[in-house]
Design an enzyme around this catalytic site. Structure first.
Site, short mmCIF file in Angstrom:
data_model
loop_
_atom_site.label_atom_id
_atom_site.label_comp_id
_atom_site.label_asym_id
_atom_site.label_seq_id
_atom_site.Cartn_x
_atom_site.Cartn_y
_atom_site.Cartn_z
N ARG A 92 26.51 -4.78 -17.70
CA ARG A 92 26.94 -4.47 -16.33
C ARG A 92 28.26 -3.74 -16.38
O ARG A 92 29.16 -4.11 -17.13
CB ARG A 92 27.01 -5.73 -15.47
CG ARG A 92 28.09 -6.74 -15.80
CD ARG A 92 28.24 -7.80 -14.72
NE ARG A 92 28.60 -9.11 -15.27
CZ ARG A 92 29.83 -9.46 -15.67
NH1 ARG A 92 30.83 -8.59 -15.59
NH2 ARG A 92 30.05 -10.66 -16.14
N HIS A 107 31.81 -9.39 -12.76
CA HIS A 107 30.81 -10.39 -12.36
C HIS A 107 30.63 -10.32 -10.84
O HIS A 107 29.52 -10.38 -10.33
CB HIS A 107 31.27 -11.78 -12.81
CG HIS A 107 30.48 -12.90 -12.20
ND1 HIS A 107 29.13 -13.04 -12.40
CD2 HIS A 107 30.85 -13.91 -11.37
CE1 HIS A 107 28.70 -14.10 -11.72
NE2 HIS A 107 29.72 -14.64 -11.10
N TYR A 159 38.30 -10.04 -19.68
CA TYR A 159 37.57 -10.58 -20.82
C TYR A 159 36.86 -9.51 -21.66
O TYR A 159 36.14 -9.85 -22.59
CB TYR A 159 36.55 -11.60 -20.33
CG TYR A 159 35.73 -11.12 -19.15
CD1 TYR A 159 34.61 -10.33 -19.32
CD2 TYR A 159 36.12 -11.44 -17.83
CE1 TYR A 159 33.88 -9.88 -18.25
CE2 TYR A 159 35.39 -10.99 -16.75
CZ TYR A 159 34.27 -10.20 -16.96
OH TYR A 159 33.54 -9.75 -15.90
#
Lengths: 330, 328
Positions: free
Chosen positions: A242, A246, A254
């Protein structure tokens, strides 16, 4: 199958759907910033090929369960952008009349049994749909989309075990985008290939390039044919990525810029577009026309959502039950 | 009318509904070959085949999820969860999926799922096989909750659940399975949800008795009658929906109320009923609303300890007597 073995019409359809998913997401992100959409969005930009390739292998009477990152699945299964956009905008004309939002959109006529706000929540539901097909001897298939994170949920284990045991006509489609929320897969599971877990449930486990729509289509078609013929379930793992967080607004501490840039070189949408021109010999004008048509459709969808009425507050009390026992349930 | 057991009443209803409607299926742990660990599904697998009566793995999440997905496709599944204590194993499918499917979809999803589940302490089954979790789920909009206390209600309420449109948690009290009562033979006999029953009339004190507490409440009422106290016993039959009108009417008549259930006292079903009476019927009350329920500890194994923790006939009688003889 080589790309040249596919009819032009099929290739154009796959490209159109992927382009629509990508552009729908970008519009939704913009409209959220602009204030039309009140809730959060987990966009699937970068994961268009898994949604479109898998759903292209299904029949209209087949069903899917989706995830929190579900807009692509819905569009790929035939969901109409204007009703989706209206739902995101929390309007009465949306798929759920403004009661579901991004996480709960569904259209039972199209076999879309729902996006889902719970990681792994849709997997047992797809198994139940497959149980109904098997019990009524209908040649239909259920497909459950879920992410790599969901493969560590108990629901995954129970659902795959039951489906393997009863040889149910269901396809478990794991979109492995390498991150479960903000934690890399390597810190969430002791195996890199989640498809190997299929062996524990006596079903085939297939790994495909999740950014290659044709590879996804072919793997899913093979699984669907097998399921329809009584051969039972399949676990497919599409390796993908992706591009965005998120959720919209995720600071993405991250992962590295380098990693993100490397994946963009394997873009499922623009990569397929380049192949259509170079390998399938399609004329660019055809693609331009199709892209313009999609943009016009999305203009209409946003306008439709913006012009649609907001629900009356009292309607919040409707739709909890099919039978309210004369209002006693409240 | 025939006299049959509570267990037979449930069995018969499943058999009749499965014969009537091919969309009714039964899934759960040991419901087929074994006939149900409580014996309730008996020979249903022989009668209807392994397709419609399915033994599942010990997978409560998969059982509820499968029932939900199958219901979305038009079946009317009955899912058996062996012990109420195991419901939280299926927590997400029950609370987030099954209960909310219709609402989240804007009313489009149809999920007629009957979850048959046992409740209550069968004696020395300890903390993980004795609970009465009805109240946990009263806080989840979208579920309906039936607590049949007699064989006739077991039959009539189960029929309503199976033929209905909504997810139902159908709580079968383990200590009621062997109890007997008259049950109508009419193949369409059904008991509507949200209609409480007056089990005994009286004018001194109302005892609202839930599920497995009904036999003890009736015993307590007998004891009180010998002392000249006439207790009225109201059995709600369903907790969601709750027949507030019947409970309030009884309290209007007696002015005193004891609520009895086997669930833990803190936030058990009685808390909701008491709050409802405080909101809507405080003017009728001549004394405090009293709850008789399990003490707020996990259910212990030892019979001495368990009997102390669970509400007993004596406790009910004492509470009602205390209210009825209270000087105003």
């Amino acid at each position: 199958m080589a790309i040249t073995d596919y009819p032009d019409e099929k290739l154009l359809h796959l490209y159109r759907q992927m382009y629509l998913v990508r552009e729908f997401e970008l519009r939704a992100i913009n409209e959220r910033r602009a204030g039309l959409i009140p809730g959060f969005i987990h966009s699937c930009v970068g994961q268009e090929a898994t949604a479109v390739g898998a759903c292209a292998a299904l029949e209209p009477t087949d069903v899917i369960t989706s995830t929190h990152r579900g807009h692509g699945h819905l569009i790929a299964k035939g969901g109409e952008p204007k009703y989706m956009m209206a739902e995101l905008a929390a309007r009465t004309t949306g798929y759920c009349g403004g009661k579901g939002g991004s996480l709960h959109m569904s259209d039972f006529n199209l076999g879309i049994l729902g996006a889902n706000g719970i990681v792994g929540g849709g997997i047992p539901i797809a198994v139940g749909a497959a149980l109904a097909f098997q019990q009524r001897k209908e040649p239909r298939v259920a497909l459950s989309f879920f992410g790599d994170g969901a493969a560590n949920e108990g629901a995954f284990h129970e659902a795959l075990n039951l489906a393997g045991l009863w040889k149910l006509p269901v396809i478990f489609f794991c979109e492995n985008n390498l991150y479960g929320e903000g934690t890399p897969q390597a810190k969430q599971a002791p195996v890199a290939d989640l498809a190997i877990r299929a062996a524990g449930y006596a079903m085939p486990g297939v790994i495909v390039d999740g950014n290659d729509v044709l590879a996804v289509y072919e793997a899913t078609k093979a699984a669907a044919d097998r399921a329809r013929a009584g051969g039972g379930p399949t676990l497919i793992e599409g390796k993908t990525y992706r591009y965005r967080g998120h959720y919209e607004g995720d600071p993405m501490v991250y992962r590295s810029k380098e990693e993100m840039e490397a994946w963009k070189l394997r873009d499922p949408v623009t990569g397929f577009r380049a192949r259509l021109l170079a390998e399938a010999g399609l004329a660019e004008e055809k693609l331009h026309a199709l892209e313009a048509e999609v943009q016009a459709m999305l203009d209409t969808a946003v306008a439709f959502a913006a012009a649609s009425p907001k629900p009356q507050p009292q309607t919040a009390l409707e739709g909890v039950y099919g039978d309210t026992d004369g209002g006693l349930v409240f | 009318m025939r006299t049959i057991t509570y267990s037979q009443a449930i069995y018969e209803t499943m058999r009749e509904e499965m014969a009537r409607d091919p969309n009714v299926i039964l899934i759960g742990e040991d419901v087929g070959t074994f006939g149900g660990v409580w014996g309730v599904s008996s020979d249903l697998m022989k009668l209807f085949g392994e397709d419609r009566v399915r033994d599942t793995p010990i997978s409560e999440t998969a059982i509820i999820g499968a029932a939900l997905g199958a219901a979305m496709m038009g079946l009317r599944p009955i899912a058996e969860i062996m012990f109420g204590d195991f419901l939280p194993v299926a927590g997400d499918q029950l609370v987030n999926q099954l209960a909310k499917a219709r609402y989240m979809s804007g009313g489009k999803a149809k999920v007629p799922v009957t979850v048959r589940v046992t409740t209550g302490a069968p004696g020395s089954a300890a903390a993980q096989h004795s609970q009465s979790p009805e109240g946990w789920y009263m806080n989840v909009p979208g579920l309906k909750i039936a607590v049949p206390a007699t064989p006739a209600d077991a039959k009539g309420l189960l029929r309503t659940a199976i033929r209905g449109e909504d997810p139902v948690l159908f709580f079968e009290h383990k200590m009621l399975y062997a109890t007997k009562g008259e049950v109508p033979e009419d193949p369409d006999f059904a008991v509507p949800f949200g209609q409480a029953a007056i089990r005994r009339e009286g004018h001194d004190v109302t005892i609202v008795a839930i599920g497995g507490m009904l036999p003890k409440a009736l015993e307590a009422a007998d004891m009180l009658a010998r002392e000249g106290i006439a207790a009225e016993i109201v059995d709600p039959r369903t907790l969601v929906p709750l027949d507030k009108a019947t409970i309030i009417a009884s309290v209007h008549k007696t002015g005193r109320v004891v609520i009895v259930h086997e669930a833990h006292k803190r936030l058990g079903p009685g808390a909701e009923i008491a709050a409802m009476l405080a909101e809507e019927a405080i003017g009728y009350l001549d004394g405090p609303i009293v709850r008789v329920a399990a003490k707020n500890v996990p259910l212990p194994y030892s019979p001495e300890l368990e009997n102390f923790v669970l509400p007993q006939t004596q406790d009910i009688a004492e509470a009602a007597r205390g209210l009825a003889t209270r000087k105003l």
